[in-house]
Scaffold this motif. Structure first.
Motif, PDB file in Angstrom:
ATOM      1  N   ARG A 147     -80.831  57.751   4.610  1.00  0.00           N
ATOM      2  CA  ARG A 147     -81.823  57.793   3.357  1.00  0.00           C
ATOM      3  C   ARG A 147     -81.195  57.406   2.209  1.00  0.00           C
ATOM      4  O   ARG A 147     -80.077  58.162   1.918  1.00  0.00           O
ATOM      5  CB  ARG A 147     -82.596  59.357   3.663  1.00  0.00           C
ATOM      6  CG  ARG A 147     -83.523  59.210   2.272  1.00  0.00           C
ATOM      7  CD  ARG A 147     -84.507  60.498   2.425  1.00  0.00           C
ATOM      8  NE  ARG A 147     -85.271  60.595   3.624  1.00  0.00           N
ATOM      9  CZ  ARG A 147     -86.492  59.934   3.945  1.00  0.00           C
ATOM     10  NH1 ARG A 147     -87.014  59.324   2.945  1.00  0.00           N
ATOM     11  NH2 ARG A 147     -86.901  60.438   4.905  1.00  0.00           N
ATOM     12  N   GLY A 148     -81.737  56.530   1.583  1.00  0.00           N
ATOM     13  CA  GLY A 148     -80.825  56.113   0.401  1.00  0.00           C
ATOM     14  C   GLY A 148     -79.747  55.146   0.744  1.00  0.00           C
ATOM     15  O   GLY A 148     -78.876  54.895  -0.322  1.00  0.00           O
ATOM     16  N   GLY A 149     -79.563  54.674   1.917  1.00  0.00           N
ATOM     17  CA  GLY A 149     -78.424  54.087   2.263  1.00  0.00           C
ATOM     18  C   GLY A 149     -78.433  52.437   1.746  1.00  0.00           C
ATOM     19  O   GLY A 149     -79.504  52.079   1.140  1.00  0.00           O
ATOM     20  N   LEU A 150     -77.877  51.699   2.019  1.00  0.00           N
ATOM     21  CA  LEU A 150     -77.544  50.178   1.692  1.00  0.00           C
ATOM     22  C   LEU A 150     -79.064  49.424   2.353  1.00  0.00           C
ATOM     23  O   LEU A 150     -79.664  48.665   1.406  1.00  0.00           O
ATOM     24  CB  LEU A 150     -76.330  49.608   2.428  1.00  0.00           C
ATOM     25  CG  LEU A 150     -76.223  48.161   1.865  1.00  0.00           C
ATOM     26  CD1 LEU A 150     -76.053  47.989   0.414  1.00  0.00           C
ATOM     27  CD2 LEU A 150     -74.904  47.598   2.446  1.00  0.00           C
ATOM     28  N   LEU A 151     -79.325  49.705   3.673  1.00  0.00           N
ATOM     29  CA  LEU A 151     -80.441  48.823   4.089  1.00  0.00           C
ATOM     30  C   LEU A 151     -81.532  49.509   3.387  1.00  0.00           C
ATOM     31  O   LEU A 151     -82.500  48.264   3.146  1.00  0.00           O
ATOM     32  CB  LEU A 151     -80.392  49.356   5.526  1.00  0.00           C
ATOM     33  CG  LEU A 151     -79.479  48.277   6.579  1.00  0.00           C
ATOM     34  CD1 LEU A 151     -79.773  48.890   8.088  1.00  0.00           C
ATOM     35  CD2 LEU A 151     -79.547  46.965   6.304  1.00  0.00           C
ATOM     36  N   GLU A 152     -81.703  50.634   2.903  1.00  0.00           N
ATOM     37  CA  GLU A 152     -82.691  51.153   2.343  1.00  0.00           C
ATOM     38  C   GLU A 152     -83.030  50.344   0.892  1.00  0.00           C
ATOM     39  O   GLU A 152     -84.001  49.959   0.784  1.00  0.00           O
ATOM     40  CB  GLU A 152     -83.028  52.580   2.445  1.00  0.00           C
ATOM     41  CG  GLU A 152     -84.231  52.942   1.655  1.00  0.00           C
ATOM     42  CD  GLU A 152     -84.416  54.789   1.677  1.00  0.00           C
ATOM     43  OE1 GLU A 152     -84.142  55.068   0.743  1.00  0.00           O
ATOM     44  OE2 GLU A 152     -84.573  55.182   2.748  1.00  0.00           O
ATOM     45  N   ARG A 153     -81.812  50.280   0.191  1.00  0.00           N
ATOM     46  CA  ARG A 153     -81.975  49.654  -0.974  1.00  0.00           C
ATOM     47  C   ARG A 153     -82.260  48.311  -0.814  1.00  0.00           C
ATOM     48  O   ARG A 153     -82.986  47.610  -1.760  1.00  0.00           O
ATOM     49  CB  ARG A 153     -80.627  49.775  -1.660  1.00  0.00           C
ATOM     50  CG  ARG A 153     -80.142  51.355  -2.146  1.00  0.00           C
ATOM     51  CD  ARG A 153     -81.055  51.644  -3.203  1.00  0.00           C
ATOM     52  NE  ARG A 153     -80.888  52.921  -3.451  1.00  0.00           N
ATOM     53  CZ  ARG A 153     -80.051  53.122  -4.665  1.00  0.00           C
ATOM     54  NH1 ARG A 153     -79.212  52.329  -5.258  1.00  0.00           N
ATOM     55  NH2 ARG A 153     -79.652  54.511  -5.024  1.00  0.00           N
ATOM     56  N   LEU A 154     -81.933  47.563   0.431  1.00  0.00           N
ATOM     57  CA  LEU A 154     -81.895  46.061   0.390  1.00  0.00           C
ATOM     58  C   LEU A 154     -83.554  45.594   0.917  1.00  0.00           C
ATOM     59  O   LEU A 154     -83.990  44.859   0.361  1.00  0.00           O
ATOM     60  CB  LEU A 154     -80.916  45.391   1.491  1.00  0.00           C
ATOM     61  CG  LEU A 154     -79.570  45.378   1.082  1.00  0.00           C
ATOM     62  CD1 LEU A 154     -78.681  44.955   2.051  1.00  0.00           C
ATOM     63  CD2 LEU A 154     -79.450  44.752  -0.397  1.00  0.00           C
ATOM     64  N   LEU A 155     -84.013  46.616   1.738  1.00  0.00           N
ATOM     65  CA  LEU A 155     -85.291  46.129   2.134  1.00  0.00           C
ATOM     66  C   LEU A 155     -86.429  46.885   1.539  1.00  0.00           C
ATOM     67  O   LEU A 155     -87.422  46.729   1.856  1.00  0.00           O
ATOM     68  CB  LEU A 155     -85.269  47.046   3.899  1.00  0.00           C
ATOM     69  CG  LEU A 155     -84.354  46.194   4.652  1.00  0.00           C
ATOM     70  CD1 LEU A 155     -84.247  46.737   6.057  1.00  0.00           C
ATOM     71  CD2 LEU A 155     -84.575  44.700   4.812  1.00  0.00           C
ATOM     72  N   GLY A 156     -86.316  47.882   0.762  1.00  0.00           N
ATOM     73  CA  GLY A 156     -87.083  48.554  -0.243  1.00  0.00           C
ATOM     74  C   GLY A 156     -88.106  47.786  -0.741  1.00  0.00           C
ATOM     75  O   GLY A 156     -89.383  47.795  -0.724  1.00  0.00           O
ATOM     76  N   PRO A 157     -87.494  46.819  -1.462  1.00  0.00           N
ATOM     77  CA  PRO A 157     -88.583  45.692  -2.231  1.00  0.00           C
ATOM     78  C   PRO A 157     -89.491  45.051  -1.299  1.00  0.00           C
ATOM     79  O   PRO A 157     -90.544  44.619  -1.616  1.00  0.00           O
ATOM     80  CB  PRO A 157     -87.441  44.567  -2.755  1.00  0.00           C
ATOM     81  CG  PRO A 157     -86.324  45.543  -3.081  1.00  0.00           C
ATOM     82  CD  PRO A 157     -86.102  46.329  -1.936  1.00  0.00           C
ATOM     83  N   LEU A 158     -89.068  44.914   0.102  1.00  0.00           N
ATOM     84  CA  LEU A 158     -89.888  44.404   0.918  1.00  0.00           C
ATOM     85  C   LEU A 158     -90.930  45.401   1.661  1.00  0.00           C
ATOM     86  O   LEU A 158     -91.606  44.942   2.296  1.00  0.00           O
ATOM     87  CB  LEU A 158     -89.050  43.790   2.155  1.00  0.00           C
ATOM     88  CG  LEU A 158     -87.944  42.618   1.700  1.00  0.00           C
ATOM     89  CD1 LEU A 158     -87.248  42.164   2.922  1.00  0.00           C
ATOM     90  CD2 LEU A 158     -88.759  41.488   1.017  1.00  0.00           C
ATOM     91  N   GLY A 159     -90.749  46.503   1.162  1.00  0.00           N
ATOM     92  CA  GLY A 159     -91.950  47.364   1.613  1.00  0.00           C
ATOM     93  C   GLY A 159     -91.484  48.378   3.002  1.00  0.00           C
ATOM     94  O   GLY A 159     -92.288  49.182   3.299  1.00  0.00           O
ATOM     95  N   VAL A 160     -90.054  48.192   3.210  1.00  0.00           N
ATOM     96  CA  VAL A 160     -89.601  48.701   4.161  1.00  0.00           C
ATOM     97  C   VAL A 160     -88.764  50.048   3.971  1.00  0.00           C
ATOM     98  O   VAL A 160     -87.950  50.018   3.099  1.00  0.00           O
ATOM     99  CB  VAL A 160     -88.483  47.711   5.210  1.00  0.00           C
ATOM    100  CG1 VAL A 160     -87.922  48.520   6.261  1.00  0.00           C
ATOM    101  CG2 VAL A 160     -89.329  46.798   5.668  1.00  0.00           C
ATOM    102  N   SER A 161     -89.415  51.099   4.274  1.00  0.00           N
ATOM    103  CA  SER A 161     -88.840  52.395   3.578  1.00  0.00           C
ATOM    104  C   SER A 161     -88.417  53.406   4.826  1.00  0.00           C
ATOM    105  O   SER A 161     -87.386  54.225   4.522  1.00  0.00           O
ATOM    106  CB  SER A 161     -89.705  53.234   2.758  1.00  0.00           C
ATOM    107  OG  SER A 161     -90.927  53.453   3.388  1.00  0.00           O
ATOM    108  N   ASP A 162     -89.010  53.413   5.833  1.00  0.00           N
ATOM    109  CA  ASP A 162     -88.793  54.363   6.909  1.00  0.00           C
ATOM    110  C   ASP A 162     -87.993  53.727   8.145  1.00  0.00           C
ATOM    111  O   ASP A 162     -88.550  53.220   9.153  1.00  0.00           O
ATOM    112  CB  ASP A 162     -90.248  54.878   7.751  1.00  0.00           C
ATOM    113  CG  ASP A 162     -90.071  56.049   8.507  1.00  0.00           C
ATOM    114  OD1 ASP A 162     -88.977  56.734   8.392  1.00  0.00           O
ATOM    115  OD2 ASP A 162     -90.985  56.230   9.233  1.00  0.00           O
ATOM    116  N   LEU A 163     -86.825  53.844   7.998  1.00  0.00           N
ATOM    117  CA  LEU A 163     -85.794  53.177   8.936  1.00  0.00           C
ATOM    118  C   LEU A 163     -85.587  54.066  10.092  1.00  0.00           C
ATOM    119  O   LEU A 163     -85.521  55.430  10.065  1.00  0.00           O
ATOM    120  CB  LEU A 163     -84.302  52.638   8.165  1.00  0.00           C
ATOM    121  CG  LEU A 163     -84.392  51.807   7.274  1.00  0.00           C
ATOM    122  CD1 LEU A 163     -83.285  51.665   6.429  1.00  0.00           C
ATOM    123  CD2 LEU A 163     -84.977  50.465   7.761  1.00  0.00           C
TER     124      LEU A 163
END
Length: 331
Positions: free
Chosen positions: A105-121
């Motif tokens: 949570r709060g990692g690099l992938l969440e930052r990169l994919l957040g604008p695309l609506g992906v939040s629950d990795l």
């Protein structure tokens, strides 16, 4: 006779730990009852499954990468030859930590994919996580010997096969691959032994292998830990003996004449570049990027602890020097 004595003297330090385990297990007794316990056979089976899967995947990836950068017209192959072995510098627990941190949570992938609506990795652990990390970090054990072998091959046999009408794929399968098989087998053996002895990645990714069983019993039941360690050592010996008996040798009748046969990739050049670039990205660039992200984030947030490396980065100097000295002497 002198050579045999030298070999024995060199082998003795490596045999000492196994000899200790044999003596310790005999003294404690109950080896067979421990080794055949159904509760402990399961971790052994998981270790074998993981090691076999990783060895096969790393052999395929390492062989393909070696052939592409040594025998084809792949763009940038000179630079790629230097970069492909570099994942060896990452310990398995660092690779596992980078994978976990990337999906945190709060990692690099969440930052990169957040604008695309992906939040629950999803959480990355178990067999899939361990398989991914260990394959990406161990393929150089196959890449290096296979690349060295491919550079030694004479192009005469391949040219003869092409003149007889065989295409590049058939030539690779029937001429190149059989001659490279001993190097592939040797690299795959190294990967297999590395994986069955690995603890860092499987511990962090919570995949219950034999090494985790040894670690969990080291204090509560030392005889069980010793017996399992002996079983691990005997398994490694059996694998080495079995590999040597089935690998065989390949005799090349063609003398190397200094030429290197370069295969044109044609329309496969772009997919080949994507494969090698993707392999490097996942094995080297992505872990470094994840670690760099968390380092920068930690430095920006600061730390009030006096022992923190962020507060006192000079504390890294001594470990870095010690690591350099130890690795240089070991090499």
């Amino acid at each position: 006779m002198t050579l045999r004595l030298v070999v024995i003297l060199l082998a003795a330090p490596f045999a000492a730990p196994l000899a200790y385990l044999v003596a310790r297990t005999i003294d404690e007794g109950g080896f067979w009852s421990i080794a055949t316990d159904s509760a402990l056979l399961a971790p052994l089976g998981r270790s074998l499954a993981l090691a076999t899967a990783v060895a096969l995947a790393a052999s395929a990836a390492g062989t393909a990468a070696a052939w592409l950068v040594t025998r084809t017209d792949l763009p940038g192959r000179g630079l790629l030859r230097l970069l492909l072995p570099l994942p060896l510098v990452l310990p398995s627990f660092i690779g596992a930590f980078a994978l976990i941190a990337a999906f945190a949570r709060g990692g690099l992938l969440e930052r990169l994919l957040g604008p695309l609506g992906v939040s629950d990795l999803p959480r990355v652990e178990g067999f899939v996580g361990a398989f991914t990390v260990l394959t990406l970090l161990t393929y150089p054990y196959v890449y290096l010997p296979v690349a060295a072998r491919l550079r030694q091959l004479s192009p005469a046999m391949e040219e003869s096969a092409r003149l007889l009408g065989r295409g590049p794929a058939a030539t690779f399968r029937t001429v190149v691959l059989p001659q490279a098989r001993p190097a592939i087998a040797a690299g795959g053996l190294l990967v297999f032994l590395y994986v069955i002895a690995d603890f860092g990645a499987v511990q962090l990714l919570r995949y219950d292998t034999l090494t985790r069983a040894i670690y969990s019993n080291r204090l509560v039941d030392p005889p069980v830990a010793a017996a399992l360690s002996l079983a691990l050592g005997l398994l490694a010996i059996l694998v080495v003996v079995g590999q040597r008996s089935v690998a065989g040798t390949v005799r090349s009748d063609a003398r190397r004449d200094g030429r290197v046969l370069v295969v044109g990739l044609g329309r496969w050049r772009a997919p080949a570049l994507v494969f090698v670039g993707g392999l490097l990205t996942l094995a080297l660039i992505a872990p470094v990027a994840v670690l760099g992200y968390w380092t920068i984030r930690g430095a920006a947030e600061g730390s009030s602890r006096s022992s923190s490396l962020i507060a006192s980065p000079d504390r890294l100097i001594e470990p870095a020097v010690n690591t350099s000295i130890a690795s240089g002497l070991a090499a």
